[in-house]
Design a protein around this motif. Structure first.
Motif, PDB file in Angstrom:
ATOM      1  N   GLY A   1     -10.800 -16.130 -18.529  1.00 46.12           N
ATOM      2  CA  GLY A   1     -10.379 -14.754 -18.783  1.00 46.12           C
ATOM      3  C   GLY A   1     -10.695 -13.772 -17.680  1.00 46.12           C
ATOM      4  N   ARG A   2     -11.238 -14.245 -16.562  1.00 47.27           N
ATOM      5  CA  ARG A   2     -11.565 -13.383 -15.444  1.00 47.27           C
ATOM      6  C   ARG A   2     -10.717 -13.757 -14.236  1.00 47.27           C
ATOM      7  N   LYS A   3     -10.552 -12.810 -13.323  1.00 48.87           N
ATOM      8  CA  LYS A   3      -9.726 -13.027 -12.146  1.00 48.87           C
ATOM      9  C   LYS A   3     -10.439 -12.508 -10.905  1.00 48.87           C
ATOM     10  N   VAL A   4     -10.254 -13.228  -9.823  1.00 47.94           N
ATOM     11  CA  VAL A   4     -10.765 -12.825  -8.518  1.00 47.94           C
ATOM     12  C   VAL A   4      -9.600 -12.851  -7.533  1.00 47.94           C
ATOM     13  N   THR A   5      -9.439 -11.800  -6.763  1.00 50.13           N
ATOM     14  CA  THR A   5      -8.353 -11.691  -5.797  1.00 50.13           C
ATOM     15  C   THR A   5      -8.906 -11.871  -4.384  1.00 50.13           C
ATOM     16  N   PHE A   6      -8.230 -12.716  -3.619  1.00 48.80           N
ATOM     17  CA  PHE A   6      -8.584 -12.940  -2.217  1.00 48.80           C
ATOM     18  C   PHE A   6      -7.452 -12.379  -1.353  1.00 48.80           C
TER      19      PHE A   6
ATOM     20  N   MET B   1      -5.064 -21.177  -9.306  1.00 47.50           N
ATOM     21  CA  MET B   1      -4.706 -20.302  -8.193  1.00 47.50           C
ATOM     22  C   MET B   1      -3.264 -19.818  -8.333  1.00 47.50           C
ATOM     23  N   ARG B   2      -3.043 -18.583  -7.904  1.00 41.59           N
ATOM     24  CA  ARG B   2      -1.690 -18.009  -7.906  1.00 41.59           C
ATOM     25  C   ARG B   2      -1.477 -17.262  -6.603  1.00 41.59           C
ATOM     26  N   VAL B   3      -0.371 -17.565  -5.957  1.00 38.62           N
ATOM     27  CA  VAL B   3      -0.036 -16.904  -4.699  1.00 38.62           C
ATOM     28  C   VAL B   3       0.448 -15.490  -4.987  1.00 38.62           C
ATOM     29  N   LEU B   4      -0.036 -14.535  -4.188  1.00 34.15           N
ATOM     30  CA  LEU B   4       0.389 -13.138  -4.321  1.00 34.15           C
ATOM     31  C   LEU B   4       1.258 -12.781  -3.120  1.00 34.15           C
ATOM     32  N   PRO B   5       2.583 -12.863  -3.262  1.00 38.95           N
ATOM     33  CA  PRO B   5       3.452 -12.567  -2.121  1.00 38.95           C
ATOM     34  C   PRO B   5       3.535 -11.067  -1.846  1.00 38.95           C
TER      35      PRO B   5
ATOM     36  N   ALA C   1     -17.122 -16.737  -4.352  1.00 40.15           N
ATOM     37  CA  ALA C   1     -16.715 -15.711  -5.314  1.00 40.15           C
ATOM     38  C   ALA C   1     -16.097 -16.312  -6.559  1.00 40.15           C
ATOM     39  N   ALA C   2     -15.542 -17.506  -6.437  1.00 38.93           N
ATOM     40  CA  ALA C   2     -14.896 -18.132  -7.590  1.00 38.93           C
ATOM     41  C   ALA C   2     -15.808 -19.087  -8.333  1.00 38.93           C
ATOM     42  N   LYS C   3     -16.940 -19.452  -7.725  1.00 39.38           N
ATOM     43  CA  LYS C   3     -17.815 -20.452  -8.333  1.00 39.38           C
ATOM     44  C   LYS C   3     -18.349 -20.052  -9.703  1.00 39.38           C
TER      45      LYS C   3
ATOM     46  N   ASP D   1       0.296 -12.520   0.766  1.00 39.49           N
ATOM     47  CA  ASP D   1      -0.696 -11.530   1.195  1.00 39.49           C
ATOM     48  C   ASP D   1      -2.074 -11.825   0.626  1.00 39.49           C
ATOM     49  N   GLY D   2      -2.125 -12.712  -0.370  1.00 39.08           N
ATOM     50  CA  GLY D   2      -3.403 -13.044  -0.983  1.00 39.08           C
ATOM     51  C   GLY D   2      -3.225 -14.072  -2.077  1.00 39.08           C
ATOM     52  N   TRP D   3      -4.319 -14.337  -2.760  1.00 36.68           N
ATOM     53  CA  TRP D   3      -4.320 -15.322  -3.840  1.00 36.68           C
ATOM     54  C   TRP D   3      -5.163 -14.795  -4.991  1.00 36.68           C
ATOM     55  N   GLU D   4      -4.843 -15.238  -6.176  1.00 36.24           N
ATOM     56  CA  GLU D   4      -5.589 -14.834  -7.365  1.00 36.24           C
ATOM     57  C   GLU D   4      -6.119 -16.075  -8.059  1.00 36.24           C
TER      58      GLU D   4
END
Length: 383
Positions: A150-155, A131-135, A17-19, A142-145
């Motif tokens: 300019g685009r973002k994908v959330t896991f 990468m950014r941790v989503l606490p 998804a991030a490729k 709880d996830g990562w961004e």
């Protein structure tokens, strides 16, 4: 067009998804290295030969350590095939070299799993600076961004099943709950000293390897150079006596002029020894014996063989075993059959001497049965 056709035919596709998120980034220039990934990787790994060699030594040695998959089932476990060829663009060696390199430079390493029909089929490495941790509400991730161009994908991780699309490995950090501390950051001050010493030596060579000084005009009391004389003298000095091409050229002084050295000599500054000490501190932060880097003045190890063995025992193998356990815990929820990923050290040349000694010692133990000896040596039971 192809994706629409695949959906029409009921086919499934697998991909990262991030490729597709690719962007070029340009780090800013820093006088004193800021404690951030872009500056540290640029001033450290890209510009400092000691850091570069330490990261390459660790990542290449760790990636060369084979990983074996142990399971109770018959046949080859699917995880073994996944680790042998993580994705179409990277071999196992390249994948883990990148993984360990990110862990050394950033203190964090991220891997993404791509699934097909609910089963992991490919694994990708992701850049830690994107990468950014989503606490969550309780502070646990709880996830990562993932952000790029300019685009973002959330896991998001599934707490119920324990499945997570992202593996986040991090080094110990005493003051951060979500991100690791890089050896590069711990050695940042020594890296600045080492780089500054190199810049000082380069500037000295560009100035004909001579310390700076002053021309003193002493033609009598009350006598001074005119503006035209001063400008002409300055221009002659710049054109005829500075730079490596003019090294050793004798200076012809007119009446009333005298050369007075002003700067300290390299011996006074002792910058060479300061650079060597900074290099040793960098190597120690990464856990690499200075002898392996060719640094003089370090007699901690009796010889190169002992230094290399200590490097594998104290730095490489703990890193590989930590990663093996992390990958086992990350991939286990995706499979029904239990398995364990372990470091296979049976064929490592660096440990050949220890293996020979272990074999001789265990084989001579008459109080052990053959089955017990095989288990101690890590061999399967005889059928």
């Amino acid at each position: 067009m192809l994706n629409q056709l695949a959906r029409t035919l009921g086919l499934t596709t697998k991909t990262s998804a991030a490729k597709p998120l690719i962007a070029l980034s340009f780090g800013s220039r820093a006088a004193w290295t800021p404690r951030d990934y872009a500056a540290l990787s640029k001033e450290g790994f890209a510009r400092n030969p000691i850091v570069h060699r330490c990261v390459r030594l660790i990542s290449e040695a760790a990636a060369s350590t084979p990983l074996a998959v142990q399971s109770a089932g018959e046949g080859e476990h699917p995880v073994a095939r996944l680790l042998a060829q993580p994705n179409p663009d990277q071999s196992a060696q390249e994948f883990f070299e990148t993984h360990y390199g990110f862990l050394q430079i950033a203190g964090n390493a991220y891997a993404e799993v791509a699934t097909l029909d609910g089963a992991p089929r490919e694994v990708f490495t992701l850049r830690p600076d994107r990468m950014r941790v989503l606490p969550g509400k309780r502070g646990w991730p709880d996830g990562w961004e993932y952000s790029a161009n300019g685009r973002k994908v959330t896991f998001a991780r599934d707490r119920a099943s324990g499945r997570s699309p992202i593996l986040h490995m991090r080094s110990f950090h005493p003051t951060d709950d979500h991100y690791g501390l890089s050896p590069l950051e711990a050695a940042a001050a020594s890296i600045d000293v080492h780089n500054s010493g190199g810049a000082w030596a380069k500037a000295l060579l560009d100035n004909a390897a001579r310390p700076s000084g002053a021309l003193v005009f002493n033609a009598g009391e009350g006598s001074n150079l005119t503006d035209d004389q001063f400008d002409r003298l300055k221009a002659e000095l710049m054109d005829a006596y500075t730079g490596p091409a003019n090294a050793g050229r004798p200076m012809l002084l007119e009446g009333g002029l005298d050369w007075k050295p002003m700067a300290m000599s390299p011996a006074d500054m002792d910058f060479i020894e300061a650079r060597r000490e900074a290099a040793r501190e960098i190597a120690q932060a990464f856990g690499v014996p200075p002898m392996l880097l060719g640094l003089p003045g370090d007699n901690t190890y009796a010889n190169y063989k002992e230094a290399n063995l200590a490097f594998w025992r104290q730095t490489v193998l703990p890193l590989v075993r930590k990663s093996a356990r992390a990958f086992t815990g990350w991939l286990s929820p995706w499979f029904e059959n239990e398995f364990e990923i372990v470091a296979d050290t049976s064929a490592l040349p660096a440990l050949a001497g220890e293996r020979t000694s272990d074999w001789a010692r265990i084989s001579e133990a008459d109080f052990l049965t053959d089955a017990e000896k095989r288990r101690l040596l890590g061999l399967p039971d005889a059928s």
